[in-house]
Design an enzyme around this catalytic site. Sequence first.
Site, PDB file in Angstrom:
ATOM      1  N   GLN A  70       0.778  -1.242   0.000  1.00 40.33           N
ATOM      2  CA  GLN A  70       0.000   0.000   0.000  1.00 40.33           C
ATOM      3  C   GLN A  70       0.810   1.292   0.000  1.00 40.33           C
ATOM      4  OE1 GLN A  70      -3.434   2.315   2.605  1.00 40.33           O
ATOM      5  NE2 GLN A  70      -2.984   0.237   3.160  1.00 40.33           N
ATOM      6  N   GLU A 192       1.216  -1.256   8.300  1.00 37.69           N
ATOM      7  CA  GLU A 192       0.413  -0.122   8.754  1.00 37.69           C
ATOM      8  C   GLU A 192       0.320   0.037  10.281  1.00 37.69           C
ATOM      9  OE1 GLU A 192      -1.546   2.341   7.091  1.00 37.69           O
ATOM     10  OE2 GLU A 192      -1.869   3.013   9.133  1.00 37.69           O
ATOM     11  N   ASP A 221       0.573   3.705   6.011  1.00 36.89           N
ATOM     12  CA  ASP A 221       0.849   3.337   4.624  1.00 36.89           C
ATOM     13  C   ASP A 221       0.566   4.502   3.668  1.00 36.89           C
ATOM     14  OD1 ASP A 221       1.743   0.782   5.034  1.00 36.89           O
ATOM     15  OD2 ASP A 221      -0.202  -0.149   4.804  1.00 36.89           O
ATOM     16  N   GLY A 300      -7.812  20.619  18.801  1.00 36.14           N
ATOM     17  CA  GLY A 300      -7.478  22.001  18.432  1.00 36.14           C
ATOM     18  C   GLY A 300      -7.693  23.029  19.523  1.00 36.14           C
ATOM     19  N   GLY A 301      -7.956  22.609  20.727  1.00 34.96           N
ATOM     20  CA  GLY A 301      -8.087  23.588  21.800  1.00 34.96           C
ATOM     21  C   GLY A 301      -9.528  24.001  22.067  1.00 34.96           C
TER      22      GLY A 301
HETATM   23  N1  COA Z   1      11.891 -10.367  -8.958  1.00 33.48           N
HETATM   24  C1  COA Z   1      12.551 -11.132  -8.081  1.00 33.48           C
HETATM   25  N2  COA Z   1      12.462 -10.992  -6.755  1.00 33.48           N
HETATM   26  C2  COA Z   1      11.646 -10.021  -6.295  1.00 33.48           C
HETATM   27  C3  COA Z   1      10.911  -9.179  -7.153  1.00 33.48           C
HETATM   28  C4  COA Z   1      11.067  -9.379  -8.544  1.00 33.48           C
HETATM   29  N3  COA Z   1      10.411  -8.642  -9.433  1.00 33.48           N
HETATM   30  N4  COA Z   1      10.203  -8.327  -6.402  1.00 33.48           N
HETATM   31  C5  COA Z   1      10.462  -8.622  -5.114  1.00 33.48           C
HETATM   32  N5  COA Z   1      11.328  -9.637  -5.051  1.00 33.48           N
HETATM   33  C6  COA Z   1      11.897 -10.251  -3.856  1.00 33.48           C
HETATM   34  C7  COA Z   1      12.784  -9.313  -3.089  1.00 33.48           C
HETATM   35  O1  COA Z   1      14.029  -9.183  -3.715  1.00 33.48           O
HETATM   36  C8  COA Z   1      12.839 -10.002  -1.739  1.00 33.48           C
HETATM   37  O2  COA Z   1      13.815 -11.042  -1.787  1.00 33.48           O
HETATM   38  P1  COA Z   1      15.025 -11.199  -0.716  1.00 33.48           P
HETATM   39  O3  COA Z   1      14.449 -10.946   0.635  1.00 33.48           O
HETATM   40  O4  COA Z   1      15.444 -12.607  -0.934  1.00 33.48           O
HETATM   41  O5  COA Z   1      16.053 -10.216  -1.044  1.00 33.48           O
HETATM   42  C9  COA Z   1      11.483 -10.690  -1.650  1.00 33.48           C
HETATM   43  O6  COA Z   1      10.892 -10.576  -2.946  1.00 33.48           O
HETATM   44  C10 COA Z   1      10.544 -10.153  -0.643  1.00 33.48           C
HETATM   45  O7  COA Z   1      10.495  -8.728  -0.664  1.00 33.48           O
HETATM   46  P2  COA Z   1      10.061  -7.957   0.658  1.00 33.48           P
HETATM   47  O8  COA Z   1      10.000  -6.526   0.422  1.00 33.48           O
HETATM   48  O9  COA Z   1      10.948  -8.392   1.776  1.00 33.48           O
HETATM   49  O10 COA Z   1       8.588  -8.511   0.870  1.00 33.48           O
HETATM   50  P3  COA Z   1       7.948  -9.145   2.172  1.00 33.48           P
HETATM   51  O11 COA Z   1       6.617  -9.667   1.750  1.00 33.48           O
HETATM   52  O12 COA Z   1       8.846 -10.104   2.835  1.00 33.48           O
HETATM   53  O13 COA Z   1       7.749  -7.896   3.166  1.00 33.48           O
HETATM   54  C11 COA Z   1       6.949  -5.713   3.740  1.00 33.48           C
HETATM   55  C12 COA Z   1       6.726  -6.984   2.912  1.00 33.48           C
HETATM   56  C13 COA Z   1       5.894  -4.725   3.331  1.00 33.48           C
HETATM   57  C14 COA Z   1       6.811  -6.027   5.219  1.00 33.48           C
HETATM   58  C15 COA Z   1       8.359  -5.176   3.460  1.00 33.48           C
HETATM   59  O14 COA Z   1       8.512  -5.028   2.082  1.00 33.48           O
HETATM   60  C16 COA Z   1       8.654  -3.858   4.148  1.00 33.48           C
HETATM   61  O15 COA Z   1       8.896  -3.789   5.356  1.00 33.48           O
HETATM   62  N6  COA Z   1       8.661  -2.747   3.380  1.00 33.48           N
HETATM   63  C17 COA Z   1       9.022  -1.450   3.853  1.00 33.48           C
HETATM   64  C18 COA Z   1       7.931  -0.828   4.683  1.00 33.48           C
HETATM   65  C19 COA Z   1       6.615  -0.786   3.964  1.00 33.48           C
HETATM   66  O16 COA Z   1       6.468  -0.240   2.908  1.00 33.48           O
HETATM   67  N7  COA Z   1       5.608  -1.351   4.642  1.00 33.48           N
HETATM   68  C20 COA Z   1       4.242  -1.133   4.295  1.00 33.48           C
HETATM   69  C21 COA Z   1       3.760  -1.915   3.202  1.00 33.48           C
HETATM   70  S1  COA Z   1       2.122  -1.379   2.867  1.00 33.48           S
END
Ligand code: COA
Length: 479
Positions: A70, A192, A221, A300-301
Amino acid sequence: MAKKKLKAAKKPAPKASARKVVKLAGKKSPAKAKAKANGNGHLPRMSSKPYGQDGKALTGVRILDFTHVQSGPTCTQLLAWFGADVIKVERPGIGDITRGQLRDVPNADSLYFTMLNHNKRSITIDSKHPQGKRVLDALIKTCDVLVENFAPGALDRMGLTWDYIHKTNPRMIVASVKGFGPGPYEDCKVYENVAQCAGGSASTTGFREGPPLVTGAQIGDSGTGLHLALGIVSALYQRNRTGRGQKVLCAMQDGVLNLCRVKLRDQQRLTHGPLTEYSQYGEGVPFGHSVPRAGNDSGGGQPGWILKCKGAPEDPDAYIYFITQAPVWEPICDLIGEPTWKTDPEYATPRARLPKLKAIFARIEQWTMTKTKFEVMEACNAVDIPVGPILSMKEIAEEESLRKTGTVVEVDHPTRGKYLTVGNPIKLSDSISEVKRSPLLGEHTDEILKDVLKFSAKDIAEIKNSGALSAPEKKEKAA
Ligand code: COA
């Protein structure tokens, strides 16, 4: 835009004094005179086209959109609405995880996905495949901004470090959402509600006697996505002057805290005495060391509270937010049938009212319960008393005026049919937003390879046959 700007950046910038001479020596057009008068240092041509017909604010800006879920998608959707060409890179076969989350129509992209990814193009690339890397390199060279919200370190693990990107395209802006900024929690994954808790929102939301509460508004988010969009357009603006890209970071904790600014204000006020506008003061409940949860008190007070209207509590949304704003105290007294409160020293001043707020709101509620929330709104607005009807999502979805302004929009989608979405909440008079449906997974892969990246038919075949753009099953078949 990337190429055009590169040329401009190569020209050495004239010294400030020289710029002044050039400006003064040039023949002054009315537009130039205006720009000079504005003191903004720019001499833009004035479009001769009518408003709304000379492209969009971000026309010519190309975004490599590596976002998911998001926060990041909120940001890139806004940029797309302002005219940026947003190319969403998704993992082959899977795509953005939200495509399949909270699905309401079988085999169709979820509303979670469609409502956050309008006006974008989708290309599937396995970013860890050598041929996928080749496509990504080409995208980095041609795009202005890379936006991502992977977990900390994920972009680096793909080989896309800042140093690498900056060397490949020194003009590229790299914008990231992370859960936390540099510090003890920088490696944590965040969603979030984690951000709402870590950013100070949950501890200050809810009722005094109850536990901390998260809010339904996605301030962690979507709120951070909004912050990031501002960072990106600021960096683009600065790049016009410096010719170089930069990193833009928005931590979700920081974004939430920014939205909770008034609570950090109150934290500091606490050291100088009780927070008199909080209802707990009037109720004689002592304050602790931190800002307490204040229920529906206004921040807001001016004292405020949510009151029942006709139909409550059976109708869960038959309520109105009522503010006993000092400047409109007299019309309030007249409306609720307590004209003597205007002059009675027990009620006439805000200070006198503080210890009795609960009773005062109870009396106002006796009046609001005789009317629907819309009748209360009409009566109050007629005498400039601001009130907030509690609108349900059903009421908002059906609200004609929101449809007319494009804030609520009906969109057609090839696999799920018609659905409602929230359009661009930011209205620019010369950059009109049209809401276009979200892309299907990989829908624009071919046109991006051919028309944007200018790969030859032979190169496209080579990349595709390598399996870098397709789901693992296809790779197995090809092998
Ligand atoms: N091709 C190949 N690999 C891909 C890819 C693509 N097109 N797109 C994503 N990936 C891989 C990434 O390289 C990663 O691999 P690695 O960990 O082996 O390096 C893997 O997919 C997972 O990515 P990640 O971002 O860690 O996803 P997740 O599902 O584990 O975590 C979140 C999701 C949201 C918790 C995390 O991305 C995060 O903390 N983001 C920052 C904060 C944020 O935006 N949070 C709110 C989201 S609404």
